[in-house]
Design a protein around this motif. Sequence first.
Motif, PDB file in Angstrom:
ATOM      1  N   GLU A 129       0.834  -1.208   0.000  1.00  0.00           N
ATOM      2  CA  GLU A 129       0.000   0.000   0.000  1.00  0.00           C
ATOM      3  C   GLU A 129       0.868   1.257   0.000  1.00  0.00           C
ATOM      4  O   GLU A 129       0.578   2.220  -0.720  1.00  0.00           O
ATOM      5  CB  GLU A 129      -0.921   0.010   1.216  1.00  0.00           C
ATOM      6  N   ARG A 130       1.925   1.254   0.803  1.00  0.00           N
ATOM      7  CA  ARG A 130       2.830   2.404   0.833  1.00  0.00           C
ATOM      8  C   ARG A 130       3.521   2.576  -0.513  1.00  0.00           C
ATOM      9  O   ARG A 130       3.659   3.697  -1.020  1.00  0.00           O
ATOM     10  CB  ARG A 130       3.838   2.278   1.967  1.00  0.00           C
ATOM     11  N   ASP A 131       3.956   1.473  -1.108  1.00  0.00           N
ATOM     12  CA  ASP A 131       4.607   1.542  -2.419  1.00  0.00           C
ATOM     13  C   ASP A 131       3.654   2.091  -3.473  1.00  0.00           C
ATOM     14  O   ASP A 131       4.041   2.916  -4.308  1.00  0.00           O
ATOM     15  CB  ASP A 131       5.121   0.164  -2.841  1.00  0.00           C
ATOM     16  N   ALA A 132       2.410   1.646  -3.436  1.00  0.00           N
ATOM     17  CA  ALA A 132       1.412   2.156  -4.377  1.00  0.00           C
ATOM     18  C   ALA A 132       1.205   3.652  -4.172  1.00  0.00           C
ATOM     19  O   ALA A 132       1.029   4.405  -5.143  1.00  0.00           O
ATOM     20  CB  ALA A 132       0.096   1.394  -4.221  1.00  0.00           C
ATOM     21  N   GLY A 133       1.241   4.087  -2.935  1.00  0.00           N
ATOM     22  CA  GLY A 133       1.096   5.519  -2.641  1.00  0.00           C
ATOM     23  C   GLY A 133       2.203   6.351  -3.250  1.00  0.00           C
ATOM     24  O   GLY A 133       1.978   7.482  -3.697  1.00  0.00           O
ATOM     25  N   VAL A 134       3.421   5.816  -3.277  1.00  0.00           N
ATOM     26  CA  VAL A 134       4.550   6.523  -3.872  1.00  0.00           C
ATOM     27  C   VAL A 134       4.310   6.738  -5.372  1.00  0.00           C
ATOM     28  O   VAL A 134       4.716   7.754  -5.939  1.00  0.00           O
ATOM     29  CB  VAL A 134       5.866   5.734  -3.645  1.00  0.00           C
ATOM     30  N   LEU A 135       3.633   5.794  -6.001  1.00  0.00           N
ATOM     31  CA  LEU A 135       3.383   5.861  -7.441  1.00  0.00           C
ATOM     32  C   LEU A 135       2.078   6.574  -7.792  1.00  0.00           C
ATOM     33  O   LEU A 135       1.741   6.723  -8.971  1.00  0.00           O
ATOM     34  CB  LEU A 135       3.354   4.445  -8.032  1.00  0.00           C
ATOM     35  N   ALA A 136       1.341   7.028  -6.783  1.00  0.00           N
ATOM     36  CA  ALA A 136       0.005   7.585  -7.002  1.00  0.00           C
ATOM     37  C   ALA A 136       0.001   8.801  -7.930  1.00  0.00           C
ATOM     38  O   ALA A 136      -0.997   9.053  -8.598  1.00  0.00           O
ATOM     39  CB  ALA A 136      -0.646   7.941  -5.663  1.00  0.00           C
ATOM     40  N   GLY A 137       1.082   9.530  -8.013  1.00  0.00           N
ATOM     41  CA  GLY A 137       1.134  10.711  -8.871  1.00  0.00           C
ATOM     42  C   GLY A 137       1.386  10.401 -10.332  1.00  0.00           C
ATOM     43  O   GLY A 137       1.434  11.308 -11.161  1.00  0.00           O
ATOM     44  N   LEU A 138       1.559   9.125 -10.654  1.00  0.00           N
ATOM     45  CA  LEU A 138       1.820   8.712 -12.035  1.00  0.00           C
ATOM     46  C   LEU A 138       0.626   7.939 -12.571  1.00  0.00           C
ATOM     47  O   LEU A 138      -0.028   7.216 -11.827  1.00  0.00           O
ATOM     48  CB  LEU A 138       3.066   7.817 -12.093  1.00  0.00           C
ATOM     49  N   GLU A 142       2.688   6.062 -17.496  1.00  0.00           N
ATOM     50  CA  GLU A 142       3.939   6.565 -16.934  1.00  0.00           C
ATOM     51  C   GLU A 142       4.617   5.502 -16.078  1.00  0.00           C
ATOM     52  O   GLU A 142       5.845   5.346 -16.119  1.00  0.00           O
ATOM     53  CB  GLU A 142       3.680   7.818 -16.100  1.00  0.00           C
ATOM     54  N   ILE A 143       3.828   4.776 -15.316  1.00  0.00           N
ATOM     55  CA  ILE A 143       4.389   3.697 -14.491  1.00  0.00           C
ATOM     56  C   ILE A 143       5.021   2.634 -15.378  1.00  0.00           C
ATOM     57  O   ILE A 143       6.120   2.152 -15.100  1.00  0.00           O
ATOM     58  CB  ILE A 143       3.317   3.099 -13.562  1.00  0.00           C
TER      59      ILE A 143
END
Length: 162
Positions: A129-138, A142-143
């Motif tokens: 969940e934390r890792d997904a949060g880091v990518l939330a702006g993409l 883009e991912i």
Amino acid sequence: MDFTEQVVAQWAEQRPDLDVSPVLVVGRVMRIAAALTAASDTNLAPEGLTRGEFDLLTALRRAGRALRPSEITTVTRASAAAITKRLDRLADEGLVERTGTERDRRVVLVTLTPAGVETVDRLFPRQLERDAGVLAGLDADEIAVLEGLLARMLRTVEAPAL
């Protein structure tokens, strides 16, 4: 201007003869890795774990079998000394267990205890969940691009020296 751009600007002033543009990528990758590791350490601290210890536990969990300490070293890219220290602590906490093989008592195998399995199974979804949060702006495209570029970069970094 982010920190990495500041570093590049400073180098441009001090050493205009050098092309420091690789710092824009490599420096950012290193800062991101350091920030993610620090955040993981903070999140795991209430559980009495470090990110390195959690990496060891997750390596055992996803392997689904006992591993030799040298295999853990290879998978986690931690030093043999660091693995030994982590194994000692995790064994004291009852999360891993070391056993010798019947054929050769010098060969040590490491397994998760039931408490170790429970710990990983409880904490790993939180980490995702934390890792997904880091990518939330993409966005998804883009991912995918970032994933491909980082994979290529990692292959270069991990390529055996010629």
